[in-house]
Design an enzyme around this catalytic site. Structure first.
Site, mmCIF file in Angstrom:
data_model
loop_
_atom_site.group_PDB
_atom_site.id
_atom_site.type_symbol
_atom_site.label_atom_id
_atom_site.label_comp_id
_atom_site.label_asym_id
_atom_site.label_seq_id
_atom_site.Cartn_x
_atom_site.Cartn_y
_atom_site.Cartn_z
ATOM 1 N N TYR A 1 0.856 -1.184 0.000
ATOM 2 C CA TYR A 1 0.000 0.000 0.000
ATOM 3 C C TYR A 1 0.891 1.232 0.000
ATOM 4 O O TYR A 1 1.772 1.383 0.863
ATOM 5 C CB TYR A 1 -0.919 0.009 1.228
ATOM 6 C CG TYR A 1 -1.975 1.078 1.143
ATOM 7 C CD1 TYR A 1 -3.160 0.840 0.467
ATOM 8 C CD2 TYR A 1 -1.790 2.328 1.729
ATOM 9 C CE1 TYR A 1 -4.140 1.819 0.375
ATOM 10 C CE2 TYR A 1 -2.762 3.308 1.641
ATOM 11 C CZ TYR A 1 -3.937 3.045 0.961
ATOM 12 O OH TYR A 1 -4.900 4.018 0.875
ATOM 13 N N TYR B 1 -5.161 5.326 -7.854
ATOM 14 C CA TYR B 1 -5.460 5.230 -6.421
ATOM 15 C C TYR B 1 -6.887 4.720 -6.256
ATOM 16 O O TYR B 1 -7.846 5.483 -6.296
ATOM 17 C CB TYR B 1 -5.291 6.603 -5.763
ATOM 18 C CG TYR B 1 -5.649 6.662 -4.294
ATOM 19 C CD1 TYR B 1 -4.808 6.103 -3.340
ATOM 20 C CD2 TYR B 1 -6.802 7.311 -3.859
ATOM 21 C CE1 TYR B 1 -5.127 6.177 -1.985
ATOM 22 C CE2 TYR B 1 -7.123 7.395 -2.514
ATOM 23 C CZ TYR B 1 -6.281 6.831 -1.582
ATOM 24 O OH TYR B 1 -6.582 6.915 -0.246
#
Lengths: 396, 131
Positions: A300, A350
């Site tokens: 992440y 994203y």
């Protein structure tokens, strides 16, 4: 040696899907979620009517019944949500695993959909539109927003400066992460940064947003959606493509974790101690693997510093040595741990961590645009530092 | 200045902090049984399980733990560049407060900081400047 975790390789990802990624989709988040879901369901060789479970992210505008209605699903027996926000995707998969293993569902759809650029822009903080007095009711925002501390970028910038102070971490080391993700995006035709190369000179020329972090240390803002379909290992064997087994999944917190959302993390006794340390320990225990068994990783990456600290927390280097690891070549193709092979949040798009799961599964099916030769295992992590979650996937 | 956000000051758990700041005092919540600082403020002690906690005055001094200077407008009222500091309280190590400083001040990790009290609307904010 502890008893093997009952969930080890008991379920599998059988379908992946995503939309195009853009700054202005011109479509509703429901349409985006529907497109990604239909792609994942078709990839699994299923029909929408085969889906009987749905798991969503708590920040998603689209709810389980919105999506079930849109897809024409009529026999929905399980749904759930997880969060906060970017910490959710691996944990969402974990909910699906629980539902499948307990017989509450047969095929579970996990999705994330957002107009993250043309709609609500998370980078300005969750309370950007709030009026009247700020905080209270356990949010603790009264200790942050009145002082101008409103965004996750500022919080991570302060952690980055502290990491630099304690360990000598450099801007070039953060830059190496930004460039690795960008190089992978340059090989990925669907990535938002597909045709935008980045050099170290370009990194240093990028404007500082919140010191020491530059624009290219920040993730993108994206309109798009991702989805995966998960089923039990025995059913997965009948699907058209090779299954990708879920060898381990977990969520984790740390002691003295603090309440609220992002900024209260700075009030932990040691703000540099992150829950990824706990996720790592549990994932390795549950999978029976260690960091040396991981062939490729999707970390992440809301910010470059977020990736750097995870190198340490997941045991790929010693505490404090995330910087040297970042520029060692290990994270590049041919290195010991190629990362974020679609470009990640930083350069692909994203989708709040959901694209990392899609890319992890594609790596282990040989479908990546930056395929790691012989990859058998993939670590996937979700957002931190409030809480976090992670997965270890294994090629079927 | 009217754009600047105002804190909630009457929350059951955190209101005591704002009562103190209105008096020009920095106050933290502390467990009466085990002396753990309960920060951010709350009543029940997760360390020892005691319900007995109270507000305690601390020195308005601290050390700079980290900071960031922001160069984009994130919210009306905070004109860039501006700096957010994170300060460790000298009397309650590990308990921290944030403060706002305009512009790009000359700061060093670990430097001594002192509290200043800024009226805002009907409330008073604890701010931090180099000592």
């Amino acid at each position: 040696m502890s008893e093997a975790w009952a969930g080890r390789d008991a379920t599998a990802i059988i379908g992946t899907g995503n939309t195009d990624y853009s700054r202005a989709s011109g479509r509703s988040v429901l349409t985006l979620a529907t497109q990604a879901s239909l792609a994942a369901i078709a990839d699994a060789g299923l029909e929408p009517g085969d889906i009987d479970g749905i798991v969503r992210c708590d920040f998603d505008v689209v709810t389980h019944n919105d999506l079930a209605n849109s897809l024409g699903i009529t026999d929905l027996t399980f749904w759930g949500s997880n969060g906060p926000g970017g910490s959710a995707p691996s944990a969402m998969v974990g909910q699906a695993v629980g539902a499948l293993m307990s017989g509450q569902a047969r095929n579970v759809l996990v999705y994330r959909s957002m107009n993250g650029r043309s709609g609500f822009r998370l980078g300005k903080g969750r309370l950007q539109a709030a009026s009247g007095p700020i905080g209270g009711n356990g949010t603790y925002e009264e200790f942050f927003v009145p002082y101008g501390l409103v965004s996750p970028g500022q919080m991570w910038a302060m952690l980055a400066r502290r990491h630099m102070h304690e360990y000598g971490t450099t801007e070039d080391q953060l830059g190496a992460i930004a460039i690795a993700c960008r190089d992978r995006a340059n090989a990925n035709p669907n990535a938002q940064m597909s045709d935008r190369p980045l050099t170290m000179d370009g990194y240093h020329a990028s404007p500082v947003i919140s010191s020491p972090l530059r624009l290219v240390d920040y993730c993108l803002e994206t309109d798009g959606a991702c989805a995966v379909v998960i089923t039990t290992a025995d059913r997965a064997a009948d699907r058209p493509k090779n299954p990708v087994y879920i060898s381990a999944v977990t969520q984790a917190v740390i002691p003295d974790m603090q309440g609220g959302l992002a900024s209260p993390v700075l009030m932990r006794p040691d703000p540099m101690l992150l829950p990824s340390t706990q996720v790592a320990a549990k994932l390795y225990e549950r999978s029976g693997m260690g960091p040396e068994d991981i062939d490729v990783a999707q970390f992440y990456d809301c910010f470059t510093i977020t990736v750097l600290v995870q190198f340490e927390d997941y045991g790929f280097c010693k505490p404090g040595e995330g910087g040297p690891f970042a520029e060692s070549g290990a994270i590049e193709p041919g290195g010991s741990l190629p990362i974020n092979t679609s470009g990640g949040n930083l350069s692909d798009g994203y989708i709040h961590g959901m694209s990392h799961i899609v890319e992890g599964a594609r790596q282990l099916r040989g479908e990546s645009t930056s395929q790691v030769a012989g990859a058998e295992t993939c670590l996937v992590t979700s957002g931190l530092p409030i809480t976090t979650s992670g997965l270890i996937l294994r090629k079927g | 200045m009217s754009d600047l956000p105002i804190p909630v000051t009457d929350d059951a758990d955190t209101g005591g902090f704002w009562e103190a700041s209105a008096e020009g005092v920095v106050r933290v919540r502390r467990c009466d049984a085990c002396a753990a600082v309960l920060h951010l403020p709350k009543v029940y002690c997760h360390r020892c399980g005691s319900w007995d906690s109270s507000w305690q005055d601390v020195q308005p001094t601290g050390t700079l733990y980290t900071w960031t200077t922001t160069y984009r407008e994130l919210r009306p009222g905070f004109t860039p560049p501006y700096t957010v500091v994170l300060v460790d309280l000298d009397d309650a190590p590990g308990a921290r407060l944030v403060g706002y400083l305009p512009g790009e001040p000359d700061l060093r990790m670990g430097m001594a900081m002192r509290a200043e009290f800024e009226p805002r609307g009907d409330t008073t904010l604890v701010q931090w400047v180099p000592a």
